[in-house]
Write an enzyme that holds these catalytic residues in place. Structure first.
Site, PDB file in Angstrom:
ATOM      1  N   ARG A 166      -7.565 -20.631  -1.712  1.00  0.00           N
ATOM      2  CA  ARG A 166      -6.353 -20.717  -0.685  1.00  0.00           C
ATOM      3  C   ARG A 166      -5.085 -21.475  -1.160  1.00  0.00           C
ATOM      4  NH1 ARG A 166      -4.118 -21.779   4.020  1.00  0.00           N
ATOM      5  NH2 ARG A 166      -3.518 -20.139   5.332  1.00  0.00           N
ATOM      6  N   GLU A 194      13.028   2.455  13.482  1.00  0.00           N
ATOM      7  CA  GLU A 194      12.172   3.620  13.044  1.00  0.00           C
ATOM      8  C   GLU A 194      11.036   3.496  14.108  1.00  0.00           C
ATOM      9  OE1 GLU A 194      10.309   2.860   9.544  1.00  0.00           O
ATOM     10  OE2 GLU A 194      10.388   0.594   9.694  1.00  0.00           O
ATOM     11  N   ARG A 212       8.132   4.290  -4.595  1.00  0.00           N
ATOM     12  CA  ARG A 212       8.115   3.512  -3.484  1.00  0.00           C
ATOM     13  C   ARG A 212       6.993   2.506  -3.827  1.00  0.00           C
ATOM     14  NH1 ARG A 212       7.343   5.809   2.428  1.00  0.00           N
ATOM     15  NH2 ARG A 212       5.161   6.134   1.558  1.00  0.00           N
ATOM     16  N   TYR A 268       0.913  -0.976   0.017  1.00  0.00           N
ATOM     17  CA  TYR A 268       0.018  -0.090  -0.110  1.00  0.00           C
ATOM     18  C   TYR A 268       0.987   1.217  -0.101  1.00  0.00           C
ATOM     19  CZ  TYR A 268       0.923   1.032   5.039  1.00  0.00           C
ATOM     20  OH  TYR A 268       1.367   1.486   6.360  1.00  0.00           O
ATOM     21  N   LYS A 313       6.410  -1.500   1.912  1.00  0.00           N
ATOM     22  CA  LYS A 313       5.182  -1.197   2.574  1.00  0.00           C
ATOM     23  C   LYS A 313       4.136  -2.075   2.466  1.00  0.00           C
ATOM     24  CE  LYS A 313       3.201   3.441   3.194  1.00  0.00           C
ATOM     25  NZ  LYS A 313       3.250   3.402   4.827  1.00  0.00           N
ATOM     26  N   LEU A 352      11.400   1.417   6.880  1.00  0.00           N
ATOM     27  CA  LEU A 352      10.543   1.921   5.525  1.00  0.00           C
ATOM     28  C   LEU A 352      11.161   3.217   4.923  1.00  0.00           C
ATOM     29  CD1 LEU A 352       7.793   1.424   3.842  1.00  0.00           C
ATOM     30  CD2 LEU A 352       7.241   3.283   5.126  1.00  0.00           C
TER      31      LEU A 352
END
Ligand SMILES: Cc1ncc(COP(=O)(O)O)c(C=O)c1O
Length: 285
Positions: A97, A176, A49, A30, A144, A200
């Site tokens: 799945r 971070e 990114r 995302y 991300k 990130l």
């Protein structure tokens, strides 16, 4: 309005099959892009990114940068005129799945806009509290990924302690925050942990370092030891929605004199000025 797989619609009408691999495995990535007065901030960098995240999970990008920019602008236009937080989410699609990648499955592409709520002036002026915790996340924090369970648990630890963020420590160094990057002012030098697989690569982080370079602020990108964090004159957190905030209490102890420091106040102003400049002549992707 939201965007889902080629269509704009009210969020109430959006439906995702339960076998979506985002729901089943957290198999997706995302982005969050701040939008000021209808201008997406650093859109090209956010899209780069996103490409990095997609490449890292071996998911072909469903759109090129021009198409993403077109979709972003269309969604922005269809939402409130105030500042927005634009969310992009791409999963590996819907399939029976099975852990291994499915073949011939279209990715799920979802975008939404929420009002952008930046920290109120009172928080900027007073700073926020933070706690520290061991960084127990995986070794690909540069992606991300939508699978955010460790970050959720770490952030909740801060909230439970009445704080705004958890600063993460791995092998004796700062990585971070649970949902932010961390800067430390130590011996007059602004220190930033390097961008590697453990953090990130923050878009705001880059802006802060660019502003430091452009304004003659001594800064260094290198490992930041836990002791440097604990002895810091100033600690900041940065993110697209929180911009730059001073951490004035760490694990219950005051940082510096307990107020946002002079370098923070300078950087906060530089950041706001930069943002306003960009809003007047928005960057193109
Ligand atoms: C784990 C993590 N680190 C850093 C950041 C800051 O990145 P950006 O400045 O691009 O918002 C975020 C953003 O939410 C994050 O979730």
């Amino acid at each position: 309005m939201i965007y889902l797989n080629g269509k704009f619609m009210p969020i109430e009408e959006a439906r995702i099959p339960v076998l979506d691999r985002g729901f089943i495995f957290g198999d997706g990535v995302y982005e969050v892009i701040p939008v000021y007065s209808r201008h997406p901030f650093r859109l090209a960098e956010h899209l780069r990114r996103l490409q990095h995240s997609l490449d890292a999970i071996r998911l072909p990008n469903p759109n090129d940068a021009t198409e993403w920019a077109r979709l972003v602008h269309r969604l922005v236009e269809q939402n409130q005129p105030g500042d927005q937080s634009l969310y992009i989410h791409v999963t590996r699609g819907v399939a029976k799945r099975d852990h291994a990648f499915p073949e011939g499955v279209a990715p799920t592409v979802f975008m939404m806009s929420n009002p952008l709520v930046t920290p109120p002036r009172s928080q900027v002026d007073a700073g926020v509290g933070a706690i520290t915790a061991a960084d127990n996340r995986w070794l690909r924090c540069d992606i991300k990924a939508i699978a955010l369970l460790p970050n959720v648990l770490l952030r909740q630890q801060a909230v439970d302690a009445g704080c705004a963020e958890t600063v993460l420590i791995r092998d004796g160094n700062v990585t971070e925050g649970a949902a932010s990057n961390i800067f430390v002012l130590s011996n007059g030098v602004l220190l930033a942990p390097p961008k590697n697989h453990l953090v990130l690569p923050g878009i705001t982080y880059d802006v802060i370092l660019e502003l430091a370079a452009a304004n003659g602020i001594p800064h260094e990108v290198r490992e930041v030891a836990e002791q440097e964090l604990r002895g810091a004159a100033e600690i900041w957190l940065t993110s697209s929605t929180r911009e730059v905030l001073a951490i004035t209490r760490l694990d219950g102890k005051t940082v510096g004199d307990g107020k946002p420091g002079p370098l923070f106040r300078r950087m906060y102003t530089l950041y706001q000025d930069y943002k306003n400049r960009v809003m007047r002549s928005p960057e193109k992707p």
